[in-house]
Design a protein around this motif. Structure first.
Motif, mmCIF file in Angstrom:
data_model
loop_
_atom_site.group_PDB
_atom_site.id
_atom_site.type_symbol
_atom_site.label_atom_id
_atom_site.label_comp_id
_atom_site.label_asym_id
_atom_site.label_seq_id
_atom_site.Cartn_x
_atom_site.Cartn_y
_atom_site.Cartn_z
ATOM 1 N N VAL A 136 52.579 18.426 28.375
ATOM 2 C CA VAL A 136 53.204 19.168 29.612
ATOM 3 C C VAL A 136 54.193 17.830 28.788
ATOM 4 C CG1 VAL A 136 54.385 18.294 31.850
ATOM 5 C CG2 VAL A 136 52.475 19.875 31.736
ATOM 6 N N TYR A 137 55.654 18.474 28.859
ATOM 7 C CA TYR A 137 57.737 17.359 28.631
ATOM 8 C C TYR A 137 58.655 17.347 29.674
ATOM 9 C CZ TYR A 137 55.497 17.881 23.682
ATOM 10 O OH TYR A 137 55.020 18.278 22.369
ATOM 11 N N ARG A 138 58.855 16.239 29.731
ATOM 12 C CA ARG A 138 59.711 15.749 30.180
ATOM 13 C C ARG A 138 61.107 15.621 30.094
ATOM 14 N NH1 ARG A 138 58.104 11.327 35.045
ATOM 15 N NH2 ARG A 138 58.546 9.062 33.181
ATOM 16 N N ALA A 139 62.297 15.844 30.268
ATOM 17 C CA ALA A 139 62.947 15.491 29.469
ATOM 18 C C ALA A 139 64.895 15.137 30.484
ATOM 19 C CB ALA A 139 64.011 16.105 28.129
ATOM 20 N N ARG A 140 65.460 14.151 30.585
ATOM 21 C CA ARG A 140 66.519 14.166 31.396
ATOM 22 C C ARG A 140 67.642 15.007 31.380
ATOM 23 N NH1 ARG A 140 66.476 11.598 36.007
ATOM 24 N NH2 ARG A 140 65.517 10.122 34.726
ATOM 25 N N ILE A 141 67.949 15.669 32.235
ATOM 26 C CA ILE A 141 69.080 16.879 32.329
ATOM 27 C C ILE A 141 70.395 16.111 32.739
ATOM 28 C CG2 ILE A 141 69.821 18.677 33.046
ATOM 29 C CD1 ILE A 141 67.630 19.748 34.380
ATOM 30 N N ARG A 142 70.908 16.285 31.594
ATOM 31 C CA ARG A 142 72.717 16.090 30.708
ATOM 32 C C ARG A 142 73.542 16.345 32.316
ATOM 33 N NH1 ARG A 142 71.170 15.772 25.055
ATOM 34 N NH2 ARG A 142 70.898 13.483 24.174
ATOM 35 N N PRO A 143 74.872 15.774 32.361
ATOM 36 C CA PRO A 143 75.834 16.370 33.389
ATOM 37 C C PRO A 143 75.739 17.608 32.613
ATOM 38 C CG PRO A 143 76.377 14.150 32.822
ATOM 39 C CD PRO A 143 75.152 14.115 31.836
ATOM 40 N N ASP A 144 76.366 18.314 31.424
ATOM 41 C CA ASP A 144 76.617 19.322 30.211
ATOM 42 C C ASP A 144 75.306 20.270 30.193
ATOM 43 O OD1 ASP A 144 74.787 18.224 28.717
ATOM 44 O OD2 ASP A 144 76.267 18.737 26.868
ATOM 45 N N GLY A 145 74.067 20.327 30.831
ATOM 46 C CA GLY A 145 72.471 20.679 31.409
ATOM 47 C C GLY A 145 71.622 21.079 30.101
ATOM 48 N N THR A 146 72.111 19.773 28.876
ATOM 49 C CA THR A 146 71.155 19.543 27.796
ATOM 50 C C THR A 146 70.646 18.093 27.984
ATOM 51 O OG1 THR A 146 73.034 17.882 26.693
ATOM 52 C CG2 THR A 146 73.528 20.785 26.471
ATOM 53 N N LEU A 147 69.501 18.413 27.333
ATOM 54 C CA LEU A 147 68.371 17.415 27.737
ATOM 55 C C LEU A 147 68.654 16.010 27.149
ATOM 56 C CD1 LEU A 147 65.410 20.154 27.913
ATOM 57 C CD2 LEU A 147 67.415 19.234 29.919
ATOM 58 N N GLY A 148 68.100 14.855 27.549
ATOM 59 C CA GLY A 148 68.227 13.571 27.216
ATOM 60 C C GLY A 148 66.607 14.336 25.967
ATOM 61 N N GLN A 149 66.633 12.671 25.259
ATOM 62 C CA GLN A 149 64.696 12.507 24.291
ATOM 63 C C GLN A 149 63.802 13.359 25.671
ATOM 64 O OE1 GLN A 149 65.157 12.242 21.421
ATOM 65 N NE2 GLN A 149 62.561 12.706 21.719
ATOM 66 N N GLU A 150 63.048 14.213 24.743
ATOM 67 C CA GLU A 150 62.068 14.487 24.995
ATOM 68 C C GLU A 150 60.648 13.405 25.922
ATOM 69 O OE1 GLU A 150 60.830 15.348 21.051
ATOM 70 O OE2 GLU A 150 62.488 16.042 23.097
ATOM 71 N N GLU A 151 59.675 13.783 26.256
ATOM 72 C CA GLU A 151 58.966 12.653 26.629
ATOM 73 C C GLU A 151 57.668 13.324 26.879
ATOM 74 O OE1 GLU A 151 57.605 9.212 29.671
ATOM 75 O OE2 GLU A 151 58.831 10.165 29.817
#
Length: 595
Positions: A136-151
């Motif tokens: 299971v991964y998680r990543a921060r959602i940026r304001p434009d809907g793309t994702l930050g670095q996955e963890e």
């Protein structure tokens, strides 16, 4: 099991290869004939005329939102309306944007995440969570809907086998729920996390088994009015065209739902044999019956409750389920979206909602529905992993209106997860003066348990011995950790009806509900949610936790089903305790375990 010899040779070979536990493993007189079909309607193009022929109730329209996506699977809609779609076969997640919620994409779909086998999706805490087979991964959602670095927050989910498609959802308790299907069609699993719904912390550091006996519950969600959890489970293959029905279950903590030995309300699987000489009648007594059934082999996928404002009021708080469609039945079933009508918090019936994906009198299909989600404006999105479409079902012709955010009540769920927590240790509750001396040849009183007894390592139960107690007719052993955070104390082992002739237990006992040695010893459910011994697993870096192996001598055998809980055992033992004792060991995990 006697097979119908009209089955063609290729179907018989498929049955033998795909179902490792298809035949009963013990001679019990089973003699059941099953007519089995392997029938896979051919895929044809989703032409405009075929799409136009799709059927929805009066006042509804269905149109493509996106095409050419190859194999879209699970759909998740973020609070801002952005749409995320997993593609397992392509190993990625797409971002789709329809900010006006008018059925027209604002831009071409964009890949925002790539990992092999990407499937389950959930949006919470400003992050996108993605499940693969083991991770299971998680990543921060940026304001434009793309994702930050996955963890990567979990890396040890059970291997996939026959059902590798993990799904995710956040409950009203703020915890992450993970569906893990069975590794097989019908077998006694060796990993207790197979065929379960898991409950994990949002950072993935802790998890437990919330419910078990669920063959493959891909679709699950909480009723927005009552807070009850509902899930659709896939039935067993090769039982015939009309067996077993797909199951709608009310899923509750600590409950077991029948698979692989019992299906429906009281159906018995002739292919299987329960462990430890447990009868199927006993297994049925351990299991929760389904609430509603649906056509066998329809293959339920994503499930959502409708909380939008666009559909007529009578649809609000009903559930929708995608049915991907059968391969083990003729005529074919599924290939549709169904509506589950709820009345006063209870499911009242299942009815077709979106149909017409089967064509040519059922010989062909233009879609296999999988993904399902409600848009911010209240439309219903339906993903097709055959022709790569996402369909949008809307009502009326006016503009969409966003509904107020739904807050699912959490009292029902919290009552379940808090049950049995915050109580004294067993010997404090029983109040019996100790007159049994309990010890272990593997560790001294108050000293560390060797690593092999920890869940970080071998997870073997330790050897124990005790002095006989006069007038005892059976023994109970309960292992608890009062230093755990939740539940407190954490129950690691529940054993009962230990024969009076046994003055101890050997190392490394099986984790079956009923043991053959010592003969007739029963094992119950622990706080992990599995049956049998579960070794120490304190958080890395915690001070040493204390593990109390508590013995009760009883003047009776307990009339309890296999898999009973600690509190059920204590309730049944009330008035029968004639002796007690304990030995305490400690355990600390200073360094992260080797992966």
């Amino acid at each position: 099991m006697r097979l119908d010899l009209t089955m063609n040779r290729s179907a018989l070979l498929l049955l033998l290869l795909a179902s490792p536990a298809v035949f009963a493993q013990q001679g019990d007189g089973t003699d059941v004939q099953a007519g089995v079909h392997t029938f896979k309607p051919g895929k044809i193009e989703a032409t405009p005329s075929r799409i136009q022929a799709l059927k929805v109730p009066n006042g509804f329209q269905v149109r493509p939102l996106a095409q050419g996506l190859q194999n879209p699977r699970i759909i998740a809609v973020a609070p801002d309306g952005r749409i995320y779609v997993s593609r397992r076969d392509q190993g990625d997640v797409l971002l789709l944007e329809d900010q006006n919620d008018d059925g027209v994409l604002d831009a071409e779909p964009k890949v925002v995440f790539t990992r092999p086998g990407s499937h389950g999706l959930a949006v919470a805490n400003g992050m996108l969570y993605v499940a693969t087979v083991n991770d299971v991964y998680r990543a921060r959602i940026r304001p434009d809907g793309t994702l930050g670095q996955e963890e990567r927050i979990i890396n040890d989910l059970p291997d996939g086998g026959q059902h590798p498609n993990r799904t995710l959802a956040f409950g009203p308790d703020g915890m992450l729920y993970i569906s893990v299907g069975s590794s097989c069609n019908a077998c006694n699993e060796t990993n207790p996390e197979h065929a379960t719904l898991l409950r994990a912390s949002p950072d993935g550091k802790t998890r437990s088994i919330f419910a078990s006996g669920l063959r493959n519950t891909i679709g699950f969600a909480w009723d927005p009015k009552t807070g009850e959890l509902w899930g659709m489970d896939h039935g067993i293959d090769y039982l015939g065209d009309n067996e077993q029905p797909e199951e709608l279950n009310r899923i509750q903590k600590g409950k077991q739902y029948g698979w692989p030995h019992i299906w429906g309300k009281d159906g018995e699987n002739p292919q299987s044999t329960p462990p430890g000489q447990i009868s199927k009648k006993q297994w049925a007594a351990m299991s929760e019956p389904m609430t509603l059934g649906y056509t066998a082999h329809a293959a339920p996928m994503q499930l959502v409750f409708y909380t939008g404002a666009q559909f007529p009021a009578e649809f609000r708080d009903d559930a929708f389920v995608t049915m991907r469609g059968s391969w083990n039945r003729k005529p074919a079933s599924g290939y549709e979206v169904v509506r589950i009508r709820f009345e006063n918090g209870k499911p009242a019936g299942v009815e077709p909602f979106l149909t017409g994906f089967l064509a040519d009198a059922g010989k062909s299909h233009i879609a296999r529905p999988v993904g399902l989600a409600v848009t911010k404006g209240g439309a219903l999105l339906v993903g097709d992993d055959a022709n790569g479409m996402i369909y949008r079902v809307s009502y009326g012709t006016g503009p969409s209106a966003a509904a107020e955010p739904t807050v699912v009540p959490g009292d029902v769920l919290m009552a379940q997860v808090k049950d049995g927590s915050g109580v004294p240790l067993v010997l404090q509750r029983v109040g019996q003066a100790g007159n049994a001396s309990v010890s272990s040849p593997a560790f001294a009183e108050g000293q560390p348990l060797p690593p092999r007894f920890s869940a970080y390592h071998d997870d073997a139960s330790p050897p124990l011995s005790w002095t006989p107690v006069p007038n005892a007719k059976s023994y109970v052993l309960i292992m608890e950790d009062p230093d755990a955070a939740e539940p407190k104390p954490f129950v690691h082992w529940v054993a009962y009806n230990i024969p009076v002739t046994a003055n101890g237990l050997t190392e490394g006992l099986p984790t079956d509900p009923r043991l053959l040695k010592p003969a007739g010893m029963m094992q119950g459910i622990n706080s992990r949610g599995s049956v049998g011994y579960f070794g120490p697993k304190p958080p890395v870096g915690d001070p040493p936790h204390h593990y109390h192996f508590q013995l009760l001598a009883l003047d009776a055998m307990l009339e309890l089903k296999p898999g009973a809980s600690r509190d059920q055992v204590l309730q049944a033992a009330k008035g029968h305790v004639v002796g007690s004792g304990e030995v305490v060991g400690t355990y600390q995990q200073s360094d992260p375990p080797l992966k």
